[in-house]
Write an enzyme that holds these catalytic residues in place. Sequence first.
Site, PDB file in Angstrom:
ATOM      1  N   THR A  21       0.805  -1.245   0.056  1.00  0.00           N
ATOM      2  CA  THR A  21       0.112   0.062  -0.077  1.00  0.00           C
ATOM      3  C   THR A  21       0.867   1.264   0.083  1.00  0.00           C
ATOM      4  OG1 THR A  21      -1.959   0.993   1.167  1.00  0.00           O
ATOM      5  CG2 THR A  21      -0.296   0.012   2.534  1.00  0.00           C
ATOM      6  N   ASN A  22       0.286   2.317   0.395  1.00  0.00           N
ATOM      7  CA  ASN A  22       1.136   3.673   0.375  1.00  0.00           C
ATOM      8  C   ASN A  22       0.707   4.507   1.380  1.00  0.00           C
ATOM      9  OD1 ASN A  22      -0.833   5.585  -0.715  1.00  0.00           O
ATOM     10  ND2 ASN A  22      -0.868   3.950  -2.455  1.00  0.00           N
ATOM     11  N   ARG A  23       1.242   5.626   1.521  1.00  0.00           N
ATOM     12  CA  ARG A  23       0.848   6.563   2.785  1.00  0.00           C
ATOM     13  C   ARG A  23      -0.147   7.502   2.760  1.00  0.00           C
ATOM     14  NH1 ARG A  23       4.351  10.247   4.706  1.00  0.00           N
ATOM     15  NH2 ARG A  23       5.711  10.484   2.827  1.00  0.00           N
ATOM     16  N   SER A  24      -1.110   7.231   1.606  1.00  0.00           N
ATOM     17  CA  SER A  24      -2.156   8.349   1.485  1.00  0.00           C
ATOM     18  C   SER A  24      -3.031   8.071   2.622  1.00  0.00           C
ATOM     19  CB  SER A  24      -2.741   7.982   0.195  1.00  0.00           C
ATOM     20  OG  SER A  24      -4.102   8.481   0.260  1.00  0.00           O
ATOM     21  N   ALA A  88      -4.246   7.795  -4.212  1.00  0.00           N
ATOM     22  CA  ALA A  88      -3.051   7.401  -4.601  1.00  0.00           C
ATOM     23  C   ALA A  88      -3.224   6.035  -5.054  1.00  0.00           C
ATOM     24  CB  ALA A  88      -2.086   7.627  -3.458  1.00  0.00           C
TER      25      ALA A  88
END
Length: 212
Positions: A21-24, A88
């Site tokens: 996943t990502n930091r959004s 994102a």
Amino acid sequence: MKVLITAGPTVEPIDPVRYLTNRSSGKMGYALAAAAAKRGHSVLLISGPTSLEIPEGVDYLPIESAADMYQAVESQIGRHEIAIFAAAVADYTPAEVAGQKLKKTGDEMTLTLKRTKDILGSAREVMNFKGTLVGFAAETENILENARGKCLRKGCDLVVANDVSRQDIGFDSSENEVTLVYPERSEALPQDSKEHLAYHLMEVIEDVKAPH
Ligand code: PMT
């Protein structure tokens, strides 16, 4: 007007217990959804997993992966006059999802990824969307040049560019500082809370006439 907004991260499964996943945090997209609803629009928020409350008066469609988000947008976008892509979305996802928890084997392991479909990039040509199309550009260098490239390639009326190399703005912070990148010109806005910025962005987006 009817406004579709994507927000948050996507979650790409590796096996039943692991994912990419990502930091959004979803803050930017949720602030836009809240602002659009306050301004009297009918809003559909398509969001990856976040810890945020769904803004009042907003219809909510939860998704997990980039493929889920593509499907959700494809099925809904035709009902909307404005589409804003603040999510994102993963550009790559595991080529295969293991059915069982992966076991430790050697000292290294290789995970093969495959490209996801570009949702924003499909809005015009694949989904045949004729309304106002607003993308975001998360950049760490050559911000204006890269954002203008995205704007032109993906048929956007406006791209909201942010510098995601900074800790105080962009991903998972309460503030943002963005440049509005149109096909022909750009305009830098001062740093502000995501809530104030979202309200101003909605005013700007309402005035963008989609020539499609
Ligand atoms: O959620 P927050 O913590 O508040 O952070 C806000 C943010 C930094 C996530 C937001 O301001 C932002 O920049 N969102 C876009 C992030 C991104 O993925 O940018 P990109 O430059 O990689 O993608 C360009 C555009 O294509 C974006 O509109 C994105 O939603 C869209 N995209 C990308 C990949 C893909 N497969 N499909 C897409 O639609």
